[in-house]
Scaffold this active site. Structure first.
Site, PDB file in Angstrom:
ATOM      1  N   ASP A 250       5.376  64.872  43.577  1.00  0.00           N
ATOM      2  CA  ASP A 250       6.096  64.584  42.341  1.00  0.00           C
ATOM      3  C   ASP A 250       6.250  65.882  41.553  1.00  0.00           C
ATOM      4  O   ASP A 250       5.281  66.394  40.985  1.00  0.00           O
ATOM      5  CB  ASP A 250       5.311  63.551  41.525  1.00  0.00           C
ATOM      6  CG  ASP A 250       6.143  62.870  40.453  1.00  0.00           C
ATOM      7  OD1 ASP A 250       7.324  63.251  40.285  1.00  0.00           O
ATOM      8  OD2 ASP A 250       5.616  61.964  39.782  1.00  0.00           O
ATOM      9  N   ASP A 251       7.449  66.429  41.524  1.00  0.00           N
ATOM     10  CA  ASP A 251       7.725  67.723  40.883  1.00  0.00           C
ATOM     11  C   ASP A 251       7.000  68.868  41.592  1.00  0.00           C
ATOM     12  O   ASP A 251       6.608  69.856  40.978  1.00  0.00           O
ATOM     13  CB  ASP A 251       7.296  67.737  39.404  1.00  0.00           C
ATOM     14  CG  ASP A 251       8.106  66.780  38.545  1.00  0.00           C
ATOM     15  OD1 ASP A 251       9.023  66.135  39.077  1.00  0.00           O
ATOM     16  OD2 ASP A 251       7.806  66.673  37.343  1.00  0.00           O
TER      17      ASP A 251
ATOM     18  N   ARG B 279      14.528  59.946  44.170  1.00  0.00           N
ATOM     19  CA  ARG B 279      13.853  58.961  45.020  1.00  0.00           C
ATOM     20  C   ARG B 279      14.837  57.904  45.525  1.00  0.00           C
ATOM     21  O   ARG B 279      14.722  57.441  46.670  1.00  0.00           O
ATOM     22  CB  ARG B 279      12.693  58.331  44.248  1.00  0.00           C
ATOM     23  CG  ARG B 279      11.565  59.328  44.016  1.00  0.00           C
ATOM     24  CD  ARG B 279      10.591  58.906  42.921  1.00  0.00           C
ATOM     25  NE  ARG B 279       9.743  60.044  42.598  1.00  0.00           N
ATOM     26  CZ  ARG B 279       8.554  60.287  43.147  1.00  0.00           C
ATOM     27  NH1 ARG B 279       8.076  59.441  44.045  1.00  0.00           N
ATOM     28  NH2 ARG B 279       7.861  61.355  42.820  1.00  0.00           N
TER      29      ARG B 279
ATOM     30  N   LYS C 225       3.995  56.228  43.453  1.00  0.00           N
ATOM     31  CA  LYS C 225       5.049  56.137  42.448  1.00  0.00           C
ATOM     32  C   LYS C 225       6.348  55.648  43.087  1.00  0.00           C
ATOM     33  O   LYS C 225       6.939  56.326  43.918  1.00  0.00           O
ATOM     34  CB  LYS C 225       5.249  57.510  41.815  1.00  0.00           C
ATOM     35  CG  LYS C 225       6.241  57.544  40.668  1.00  0.00           C
ATOM     36  CD  LYS C 225       6.261  58.926  40.044  1.00  0.00           C
ATOM     37  CE  LYS C 225       7.264  59.036  38.910  1.00  0.00           C
ATOM     38  NZ  LYS C 225       7.255  60.366  38.276  1.00  0.00           N
TER      39      LYS C 225
ATOM     40  N   HIS D  52       9.309  54.024  41.086  1.00  0.00           N
ATOM     41  CA  HIS D  52      10.246  54.616  40.116  1.00  0.00           C
ATOM     42  C   HIS D  52      11.709  54.356  40.447  1.00  0.00           C
ATOM     43  O   HIS D  52      12.592  55.112  40.041  1.00  0.00           O
ATOM     44  CB  HIS D  52       9.984  56.125  40.027  1.00  0.00           C
ATOM     45  CG  HIS D  52      10.160  56.709  38.655  1.00  0.00           C
ATOM     46  ND1 HIS D  52      10.035  55.979  37.498  1.00  0.00           N
ATOM     47  CD2 HIS D  52      10.443  57.970  38.258  1.00  0.00           C
ATOM     48  CE1 HIS D  52      10.227  56.758  36.459  1.00  0.00           C
ATOM     49  NE2 HIS D  52      10.487  57.979  36.879  1.00  0.00           N
TER      50      HIS D  52
ATOM     51  N   HIS E  56       2.924  66.082  38.855  1.00  0.00           N
ATOM     52  CA  HIS E  56       3.749  65.840  37.664  1.00  0.00           C
ATOM     53  C   HIS E  56       2.970  66.142  36.384  1.00  0.00           C
ATOM     54  O   HIS E  56       1.762  65.956  36.320  1.00  0.00           O
ATOM     55  CB  HIS E  56       4.191  64.370  37.664  1.00  0.00           C
ATOM     56  CG  HIS E  56       5.297  64.038  36.724  1.00  0.00           C
ATOM     57  ND1 HIS E  56       5.120  63.931  35.354  1.00  0.00           N
ATOM     58  CD2 HIS E  56       6.602  63.748  36.947  1.00  0.00           C
ATOM     59  CE1 HIS E  56       6.254  63.596  34.784  1.00  0.00           C
ATOM     60  NE2 HIS E  56       7.186  63.486  35.727  1.00  0.00           N
TER      61      HIS E  56
ATOM     62  N   ASP F 135      10.408  65.672  45.285  1.00  0.00           N
ATOM     63  CA  ASP F 135      11.614  65.019  44.776  1.00  0.00           C
ATOM     64  C   ASP F 135      12.554  65.961  44.048  1.00  0.00           C
ATOM     65  O   ASP F 135      13.768  65.782  44.072  1.00  0.00           O
ATOM     66  CB  ASP F 135      11.256  63.827  43.873  1.00  0.00           C
ATOM     67  CG  ASP F 135      10.319  64.197  42.726  1.00  0.00           C
ATOM     68  OD1 ASP F 135       9.801  65.334  42.712  1.00  0.00           O
ATOM     69  OD2 ASP F 135      10.087  63.342  41.854  1.00  0.00           O
ATOM     70  N   ASN F 136      12.011  66.987  43.362  1.00  0.00           N
ATOM     71  CA  ASN F 136      12.873  67.899  42.589  1.00  0.00           C
ATOM     72  C   ASN F 136      12.087  69.155  42.270  1.00  0.00           C
ATOM     73  O   ASN F 136      10.938  69.310  42.681  1.00  0.00           O
ATOM     74  CB  ASN F 136      13.379  67.237  41.308  1.00  0.00           C
ATOM     75  CG  ASN F 136      12.329  66.486  40.528  1.00  0.00           C
ATOM     76  OD1 ASN F 136      12.373  65.261  40.401  1.00  0.00           O
ATOM     77  ND2 ASN F 136      11.346  67.201  39.998  1.00  0.00           N
TER      78      ASN F 136
ATOM     79  N   ARG G 180      13.081  71.640  37.256  1.00  0.00           N
ATOM     80  CA  ARG G 180      13.520  70.241  37.218  1.00  0.00           C
ATOM     81  C   ARG G 180      14.617  70.022  36.183  1.00  0.00           C
ATOM     82  O   ARG G 180      14.597  70.609  35.104  1.00  0.00           O
ATOM     83  CB  ARG G 180      12.314  69.350  36.886  1.00  0.00           C
ATOM     84  CG  ARG G 180      12.605  67.846  36.943  1.00  0.00           C
ATOM     85  CD  ARG G 180      11.420  67.057  36.441  1.00  0.00           C
ATOM     86  NE  ARG G 180      11.140  67.328  35.034  1.00  0.00           N
ATOM     87  CZ  ARG G 180      10.015  66.991  34.417  1.00  0.00           C
ATOM     88  NH1 ARG G 180       9.038  66.392  35.082  1.00  0.00           N
ATOM     89  NH2 ARG G 180       9.849  67.267  33.140  1.00  0.00           N
TER      90      ARG G 180
END
Length: 505
Positions: free
Chosen positions: A34-35, A77, A126, A128, A184, A276-277, A285
């Protein structure tokens, strides 16, 4: 590489089609950070200890040019799980709370297609994304039925849930999606645990204890600073906290893979690791610069051991993951439409051919519309070889800042220094960051920090025109509602479909 050769390849550019691999492996394990970024030894960061990711890289094909298609959590996602860019699947922004974005009801997602093909599906961590009817999982432990801290950051809990999934496995093949919430930020939502929740579960008073985690602190002086992060004590301290959280995720990855081995399934499972990013720092991000789109990607196949530890320069996109998983299971993509009668087509490709030999892929696309609901700043982008072209549709407005990044030590220090007219030790000013040209063209071979916009340079006029044409074609191919913006309106029953607005843009 010469401009002549680049222009020739642009003229011949065509999106590659999927490839049905001969592998008969039955399972897929998808692990998503996540990030997360390139903070690992596998990507030449010697300042951080990530033995489990490094070991996985030694059993994987390591992609050096992998990119997200959107630099925002829920949209990314959704794109991973559908193979469709955010403007096509409908997840324009974040899914949770007041943001409330959802994919279109008729989208045929990866878990839905796998379930229809008798593949058992599971998600831990997660989620989301929504709605549930589009993203159904047979086995689900997410923020929807528990604490995201427990299912996304407590690596002992994650380990036990993976064990539960594998031990309850029947004769069906499986797809298991482990979506870590690390690394994150959490300064906006759970500030008591630190900027990156680096204190969560560390055994200190009030922090709880994660039994399987051995926390590792880092010195701000020793972090490896990305070029797009200000070189300030505040930013270095921020990165040091991020490193500790990445270390927790790395140990979690090791636990998940050990559960796979203990279950005797490691020789029949394709393992994919990515994020994801971009990382939650300036230009990361929510941006479609390299720093916001570039991602780690490890592809570990038990059937292609000859590619273990090798590096691929081929361009890969997170839009490729759905075609890759479908290819691995030999499941065809269905013919259907979301609106009207035009059939949906995947523009991503299967990555399985790269496991057999190096591929000539040199192009990926990006599309962003929102992050938080208030952050309307639509952008479209194409990365081709060393070139990056970004179309900022809302270029006359300032670039928006999201809530958890706003309260971060890095950004607060940047604001303070700007107000006080002190050196920011950053590669741009806040004004430059907020206010962008409509078209941004960068040549990373001579400008790796993307500091010189070449869109108005006559020497690059032909490159600009060809990249714009290929980006526009992709927008039409993916039914982009923004295809005529910002100086036209889409009227599908008229010809041409893009009608001029004469709005002085």
């Amino acid at each position: 590489m010469s401009l002549r050769r680049v222009l020739l390849q642009l003229l011949l550019l065509a999106l590659p089609l999927g490839w049905a691999g001969r592998g008969r492996a039955r399972n897929v394990l998808l692990i998503v950070a996540d990030d997360g970024g390139f903070e690992s030894g596998a990507y030449n960061n010697s300042a951080i200890s990530t033995p489990n990711l490094d070991a996985l890289a030694g059993r994987s094909l390591v992609f050096r040019n992998a990119f997200t298609s959107v630099s925002s959590c829920s949209p990314s996602r959704a794109s991973i799980l559908t193979g469709l860019p955010q403007h096509q699947n409908g997840m324009y922004g974040l899914h949770q709370d007041v943001h409330h974005f959802n994919s279109f009801d008729k989208v045929q997602s990866l878990p839905l297609l796998l379930s229809q093909a008798n593949i058992r599906t599971g998600i831990i961590g997660k989620k989301h994304v929504g709605p549930e009817t589009v993203y159904p999982f047979d086995f689900a432990y997410t923020e929807e039925n528990g604490s995201v801290l427990q299912v996304g950051r407590n690596i002992t809990r994650i380990k036990l849930l993976v064990r539960k999934f594998l031990r309850s496995q029947d004769e069906r093949p499986f797809f298991l999606y482990v979506a870590f919430h690390d690394p994150h930020r959490c300064g906006h939502s759970q500030p008591q645990y630190g900027a990156f929740c680096e204190k969560f579960g560390n055994g200190e008073s009030g922090m709880g204890r994660i039994p399987d985690w051995k926390p590792q602190p880092y010195s701000p002086e020793h972090v490896q600073l990305p070029y797009f992060v200000p070189d300030t004590p505040a930013a270095r301290t921020d990165l040091a906290a991020q490193y500790t959280t990445i270390g927790r995720m790395d140990q979690g990855v090791g636990l998940v893979l050990e559960e796979l081995r203990s279950a005797g399934l490691h020789n029949t499972t394709l393992v994919i690791y990515t994020s994801d990013n971009g990382i939650p720092f300036p230009s990361g991000r929510t941006n479609l610069y390299w720093s916001g789109m570039a991602e780690p990607m490890l592809l570990s196949s038990p059937e292609h051991t000859e590619r273990w530890g090798q590096v691929s320069q081929a361009y890969a996109s997170l839009l490729d993951l759905t075609p890759t998983v479908l290819d691995w299971f030999a499941i065809p993509y269905p013919s259907y439409s979301i609106f009207g009668t035009k059939p949906v087509q995947l523009t991503g490709k299967s990555l399985l051919p790269a496991l057999a030999s190096e591929q000539p892929w040199v192009t990926v696309f990006g599309s962003q519309s929102h992050h938080e609901v208030t952050m309307y700043y639509p952008m479209r982008a194409i990365q081709h070889q060393q070139f990056c072209l970004i179309h900022n549709l809302n270029f006359r407005m300032p670039f928006p800042i999201d809530q958890d990044f706003y309260v971060s030590p890095t950004f607060q220090d940047l604001l303070r220094r700007t107000r006080a007219q002190q050196p920011t030790h950053w590669n741009k000013t806040l004004h430059q960051y907020y206010y962008r040209d409509r078209w941004e063209l960068f040549d990373r071979s001579s400008d790796p920090t993307e500091s010189r916009n070449l869109a108005s340079d006559s020497q690059y006029a032909e490159v600009l025109a060809l990249l714009r044409a290929h980006l526009l074609k992709w927008q039409w191919d993916t039914n982009d509602p923004w295809v005529c913006a910002p100086d036209g309106v889409l009227e599908e029953k008229l010809s041409p479909q893009c009608q001029p607005l004469y709005n002085e843009l």
